[in-house]
Scaffold this motif. Sequence first.
Motif, PDB file in Angstrom:
ATOM      1  N   GLY A 116      61.879  66.837  17.636  1.00 37.95           N
ATOM      2  CA  GLY A 116      62.285  68.244  17.721  1.00 37.95           C
ATOM      3  C   GLY A 116      62.137  68.733  19.142  1.00 37.95           C
ATOM      4  O   GLY A 116      61.327  68.211  19.915  1.00 37.95           O
ATOM      5  N   ARG A 117      62.938  69.763  19.492  1.00 43.18           N
ATOM      6  CA  ARG A 117      62.957  70.270  20.868  1.00 43.18           C
ATOM      7  C   ARG A 117      61.543  70.610  21.346  1.00 43.18           C
ATOM      8  O   ARG A 117      60.750  71.160  20.597  1.00 43.18           O
ATOM      9  CB  ARG A 117      63.854  71.505  20.967  1.00 43.18           C
ATOM     10  N   GLY A 118      61.260  70.265  22.588  1.00 39.54           N
ATOM     11  CA  GLY A 118      59.935  70.518  23.146  1.00 39.54           C
ATOM     12  C   GLY A 118      58.913  69.496  22.677  1.00 39.54           C
ATOM     13  O   GLY A 118      57.719  69.633  22.939  1.00 39.54           O
ATOM     14  N   GLY A 119      59.367  68.460  21.990  1.00 35.83           N
ATOM     15  CA  GLY A 119      58.460  67.508  21.363  1.00 35.83           C
ATOM     16  C   GLY A 119      57.655  66.655  22.323  1.00 35.83           C
ATOM     17  O   GLY A 119      56.719  65.969  21.903  1.00 35.83           O
ATOM     18  N   SER A 120      58.001  66.680  23.613  1.00 41.25           N
ATOM     19  CA  SER A 120      57.279  65.834  24.561  1.00 41.25           C
ATOM     20  C   SER A 120      55.820  66.253  24.712  1.00 41.25           C
ATOM     21  O   SER A 120      54.955  65.408  24.949  1.00 41.25           O
ATOM     22  CB  SER A 120      57.978  65.859  25.926  1.00 41.25           C
ATOM     23  N   TYR A 139      41.762  76.542  21.321  1.00 43.49           N
ATOM     24  CA  TYR A 139      42.919  75.992  20.605  1.00 43.49           C
ATOM     25  C   TYR A 139      43.580  77.059  19.741  1.00 43.49           C
ATOM     26  O   TYR A 139      44.802  77.212  19.740  1.00 43.49           O
ATOM     27  CB  TYR A 139      42.480  74.849  19.680  1.00 43.49           C
ATOM     28  N   GLU A 140      42.728  77.798  18.993  1.00 45.53           N
ATOM     29  CA  GLU A 140      43.286  78.769  18.053  1.00 45.53           C
ATOM     30  C   GLU A 140      44.054  79.866  18.772  1.00 45.53           C
ATOM     31  O   GLU A 140      45.133  80.263  18.342  1.00 45.53           O
ATOM     32  CB  GLU A 140      42.157  79.420  17.245  1.00 45.53           C
ATOM     33  N   GLU A 141      43.485  80.338  19.895  1.00 41.53           N
ATOM     34  CA  GLU A 141      44.180  81.361  20.676  1.00 41.53           C
ATOM     35  C   GLU A 141      45.497  80.816  21.217  1.00 41.53           C
ATOM     36  O   GLU A 141      46.541  81.459  21.151  1.00 41.53           O
ATOM     37  CB  GLU A 141      43.288  81.829  21.832  1.00 41.53           C
ATOM     38  N   MET A 142      45.438  79.607  21.747  1.00 42.10           N
ATOM     39  CA  MET A 142      46.647  79.002  22.313  1.00 42.10           C
ATOM     40  C   MET A 142      47.690  78.809  21.228  1.00 42.10           C
ATOM     41  O   MET A 142      48.890  79.001  21.448  1.00 42.10           O
ATOM     42  CB  MET A 142      46.273  77.659  22.956  1.00 42.10           C
ATOM     43  N   LEU A 143      47.235  78.430  20.058  1.00 40.47           N
ATOM     44  CA  LEU A 143      48.139  78.220  18.925  1.00 40.47           C
ATOM     45  C   LEU A 143      48.862  79.513  18.580  1.00 40.47           C
ATOM     46  O   LEU A 143      50.079  79.548  18.398  1.00 40.47           O
ATOM     47  CB  LEU A 143      47.301  77.754  17.736  1.00 40.47           C
ATOM     48  N   LEU A 162      49.167  82.167  20.569  1.00 39.07           N
ATOM     49  CA  LEU A 162      50.001  82.570  21.712  1.00 39.07           C
ATOM     50  C   LEU A 162      51.302  81.766  21.736  1.00 39.07           C
ATOM     51  O   LEU A 162      52.380  82.310  21.941  1.00 39.07           O
ATOM     52  CB  LEU A 162      49.239  82.373  23.029  1.00 39.07           C
ATOM     53  N   ALA A 163      51.191  80.457  21.508  1.00 42.85           N
ATOM     54  CA  ALA A 163      52.379  79.608  21.541  1.00 42.85           C
ATOM     55  C   ALA A 163      53.339  79.970  20.409  1.00 42.85           C
ATOM     56  O   ALA A 163      54.554  79.986  20.585  1.00 42.85           O
ATOM     57  CB  ALA A 163      51.985  78.140  21.442  1.00 42.85           C
ATOM     58  N   SER A 164      52.773  80.313  19.256  1.00 45.08           N
ATOM     59  CA  SER A 164      53.634  80.584  18.103  1.00 45.08           C
ATOM     60  C   SER A 164      54.334  81.933  18.223  1.00 45.08           C
ATOM     61  O   SER A 164      55.292  82.199  17.516  1.00 45.08           O
ATOM     62  CB  SER A 164      52.823  80.535  16.809  1.00 45.08           C
ATOM     63  N   VAL A 165      53.873  82.789  19.125  1.00 43.67           N
ATOM     64  CA  VAL A 165      54.531  84.084  19.280  1.00 43.67           C
ATOM     65  C   VAL A 165      55.175  84.242  20.645  1.00 43.67           C
ATOM     66  O   VAL A 165      55.278  85.335  21.170  1.00 43.67           O
ATOM     67  CB  VAL A 165      53.557  85.259  19.005  1.00 43.67           C
ATOM     68  N   GLY A 166      55.575  83.139  21.240  1.00 42.74           N
ATOM     69  CA  GLY A 166      56.462  83.260  22.381  1.00 42.74           C
ATOM     70  C   GLY A 166      55.924  82.835  23.729  1.00 42.74           C
ATOM     71  O   GLY A 166      56.680  82.773  24.691  1.00 42.74           O
ATOM     72  N   ALA A 167      54.615  82.544  23.872  1.00 36.79           N
ATOM     73  CA  ALA A 167      54.133  82.021  25.153  1.00 36.79           C
ATOM     74  C   ALA A 167      54.705  80.615  25.292  1.00 36.79           C
ATOM     75  O   ALA A 167      54.408  79.741  24.491  1.00 36.79           O
ATOM     76  CB  ALA A 167      52.615  82.002  25.194  1.00 36.79           C
ATOM     77  N   LYS A 168      55.564  80.398  26.292  1.00 37.97           N
ATOM     78  CA  LYS A 168      56.388  79.186  26.339  1.00 37.97           C
ATOM     79  C   LYS A 168      55.664  77.986  26.968  1.00 37.97           C
ATOM     80  O   LYS A 168      56.256  76.935  27.171  1.00 37.97           O
ATOM     81  CB  LYS A 168      57.656  79.450  27.161  1.00 37.97           C
ATOM     82  N   LEU A 204      53.296  75.833  26.036  1.00 35.31           N
ATOM     83  CA  LEU A 204      53.128  74.611  25.246  1.00 35.31           C
ATOM     84  C   LEU A 204      53.835  74.750  23.906  1.00 35.31           C
ATOM     85  O   LEU A 204      53.899  75.837  23.334  1.00 35.31           O
ATOM     86  CB  LEU A 204      51.641  74.358  24.967  1.00 35.31           C
ATOM     87  N   GLN A 205      54.315  73.605  23.396  1.00 39.02           N
ATOM     88  CA  GLN A 205      54.916  73.605  22.069  1.00 39.02           C
ATOM     89  C   GLN A 205      53.810  73.847  21.036  1.00 39.02           C
ATOM     90  O   GLN A 205      52.736  73.243  21.104  1.00 39.02           O
ATOM     91  CB  GLN A 205      55.578  72.245  21.832  1.00 39.02           C
ATOM     92  N   THR A 206      54.048  74.750  20.089  1.00 38.76           N
ATOM     93  CA  THR A 206      53.043  75.107  19.088  1.00 38.76           C
ATOM     94  C   THR A 206      52.435  73.871  18.426  1.00 38.76           C
ATOM     95  O   THR A 206      51.219  73.738  18.300  1.00 38.76           O
ATOM     96  CB  THR A 206      53.678  75.986  17.986  1.00 38.76           C
ATOM     97  N   ARG A 207      53.316  72.955  18.019  1.00 41.63           N
ATOM     98  CA  ARG A 207      52.842  71.795  17.267  1.00 41.63           C
ATOM     99  C   ARG A 207      51.858  70.943  18.070  1.00 41.63           C
ATOM    100  O   ARG A 207      50.921  70.366  17.535  1.00 41.63           O
ATOM    101  CB  ARG A 207      54.044  70.938  16.858  1.00 41.63           C
ATOM    102  N   SER A 208      52.095  70.875  19.396  1.00 44.72           N
ATOM    103  CA  SER A 208      51.213  70.067  20.229  1.00 44.72           C
ATOM    104  C   SER A 208      49.805  70.669  20.262  1.00 44.72           C
ATOM    105  O   SER A 208      48.819  69.945  20.308  1.00 44.72           O
ATOM    106  CB  SER A 208      51.775  69.951  21.645  1.00 44.72           C
TER     107      SER A 208
END
Lengths: 421, 421
Positions: free
Chosen positions: A149-153, A197-201, A203-209, A211-215
């Motif tokens: 999936g996109r951003g999967g790297s 991790y939780e904060e980053m998760l 942040l990533a899930s609501v648009g902070a570009k 890191l990919q959320t899944r990573s």
Amino acid sequence: MARIVMKFGGTSMAGMERIRNVAARVKHVVEQGHEVAVVVSAMAGETDRLVGFCKEASALYDPAEYDVVVAAGEQITSGLLAMTLKAMGVDARSWLGWQLPIRTVEAHAKARVEKIDTGALLAAMGAGQVAVIPGFQGMMADGRVSTLGRGGSDTSAVAVAAAVKADRCDIYTDVDGVYTTDPRIVARARKLDLVTYEEMLELASVGAKVLQTRSVGLAMKEGVVVQVLSSFDDPTQDDLPGTLIVSDEELEAKLKETKMERQLITGIAHDKNEAKIIVTRVPDKPGAVASIFGPLADAAINVDMIIQNDSKEKEETDVTFTVPRADLARSVDILEGLKEEIGFRRIITDTQVAKISVVGVGMRSHPGVAATMFKTLAERGINIEAISTSEIKVSVLIDEDETELAVRVLHTAYGLDAPAA
Amino acid sequence: MARIVMKFGGTSMAGMERIRNVAARVKHVVEQGHEVAVVVSAMAGETDRLVGFCKEASALYDPAEYDVVVAAGEQITSGLLAMTLKAMGVDARSWLGWQLPIRTVEAHAKARVEKIDTGALLAAMGAGQVAVIPGFQGMMADGRVSTLGRGGSDTSAVAVAAAVKADRCDIYTDVDGVYTTDPRIVARARKLDLVTYEEMLELASVGAKVLQTRSVGLAMKEGVVVQVLSSFDDPTQDDLPGTLIVSDEELEAKLKETKMERQLITGIAHDKNEAKIIVTRVPDKPGAVASIFGPLADAAINVDMIIQNDSKEKEETDVTFTVPRADLARSVDILEGLKEEIGFRRIITDTQVAKISVVGVGMRSHPGVAATMFKTLAERGINIEAISTSEIKVSVLIDEDETELAVRVLHTAYGLDAPAA
């Protein structure tokens, strides 16, 4: 000596001059005596070019062949980086997804890493050879190419770091860390040294570009220490200033060590990729809401904020919710197809919306965060169309035009502004 | 029902519109009930783009990583063709070099196919699924990617045809067959219906760009019937006019059948990729010539025409020969490094030369061919700088500026001109 996974994104790999810069950074880390694996993205724009061909081939392109096509982008950069390293006198070789292999589940275009065979990889790294691994790609049990999936790297890098038990996974990108908010909107945004991790998760899930959320989820699950760094800094600098992503306990320990206090709010994110759907006059009876969200879930559409306007009198209710903009047309199609069954009157959609989120582990022990948010926005006349909360996040849906204003006033309200220079 | 391998070159695969045209042709052949494997090149220009990156990375790029990079071009087109076929309702899948696998010798960037595993391939083809195979690429015994050298997709196609025992290998290209000479030079050049392997081999080796030389040699060795066709004709036409490449016996049989006489000369080719080297005043003693050509052979430089001006009196001799232009600088470097050892005076080079060749199996029984050539050129004042001959070919080296003139007068002299329209 440490074992380090370094990951470089598409902007860092865009053209040979930048790839040479990446190689210089890798060389510097190798020369410090570390064992290194490098995970690379395709050149910026390349994946779009390849996806464009697929879309031109057919609107409903075959996902197995899509994976064959798009995986080529990272194959190219992995070979180029390996040969650039060798030309600089650094022993290196590329390991394609099928060569390690990186084993994924059977799900083309959105695979998940199951297992990475590390025998040959660790032997090579142990012998001082840099392993260059194309991100985004893997192999399924049937021997066919898969992609994540996109951003999967980013996810590839964290998965490799977990598999080789790396001391750290350094994500080099076009920003130099995680900020309290988008610095293009708020000039006084501050770079965070540490984030959980939780904060980053969130942040990533609501648009902070960054890191990919899944990573981030994978790093949290596997306990991989992730560092976000800029790939455009001097490649021979030793202590690049970045953001370290760690567990809550590690953050606590660091704060104690430096006698710093934890911020109430870590960051403010905005997301313009949501669309609002209002389904009007749905019968207010058991199962009615399930008849809306069940079919959307079956179609793998991620419904986010849900509001039900309960009106006991009319025995009818309006249901408002958000979906990713990319899924809006499909969502409407699905619901219109079930109009009789659900029994609603009509569907109103709105793409002129933005989701603003405040995130911070600190809010667990401070219940006033949401109230501050609502009050701050109300004072500037910003209307809240929907609300959703998690343990460490409050999100509101507002008019898209008010995005920047909302981010700025909230950044100030929560005391996040950097001191004036 | 037949088993057919179809091969499409870079011009035929350049962009989705052309790939759709290719898919339409494949579909037409499938609908006639044939079992089909398709071998594809990268999009025109793509391999040059990828090679360009490698050269930018380092003048002495690592050949193993070069293979990883350039193999991506055919991977992309194989996926795109497979998904286009599926979108047209034709069952298809891509089989990458490592998936079949196409096993090659251990020689990066210039590998040779050793063996193609056909079990899964034949099962899929037998079940009516079109196999789309990227040309040019294979896998070595150590599991790394290899490529067959530029133009290698023709060889891939013939190797696949031999492995699956195909009834025919159809090479679709941007010309509609093999001509008596380059139609851009001679307007009255004629398309040949039939040509023998040996003739095609000589024509390909002296500049006829229709097929890669190595692929013709392989077809001859394996007895694969090859047909050259245009990919730009109507994809649903049944009997595309092309050129069939067959054995001498098959040609004889066909000629008998149609009561046609064999032409003395089949074609005239020109090659501007040679360069002339004159090594002056080499000691005329045993071993002197070996001391020149030995080191060049060791460097894998293909020396073609050799003339030694034997001069008994001075006990010194000038040695003239040709090498590919791409190898000229390297050849001179090697020889200058051995100046003392060889004992020559100086090296004179000339890249303003062209090799003109007349080819035809018929000349075996007609000794006058070379004499006609020399006389025809002399009559137009064209000076011959070197001569080389094989059983079915006479080549001369001339001034490059006289290339077109030479080709035209020879085409007329051997009676190859098509009747005026």
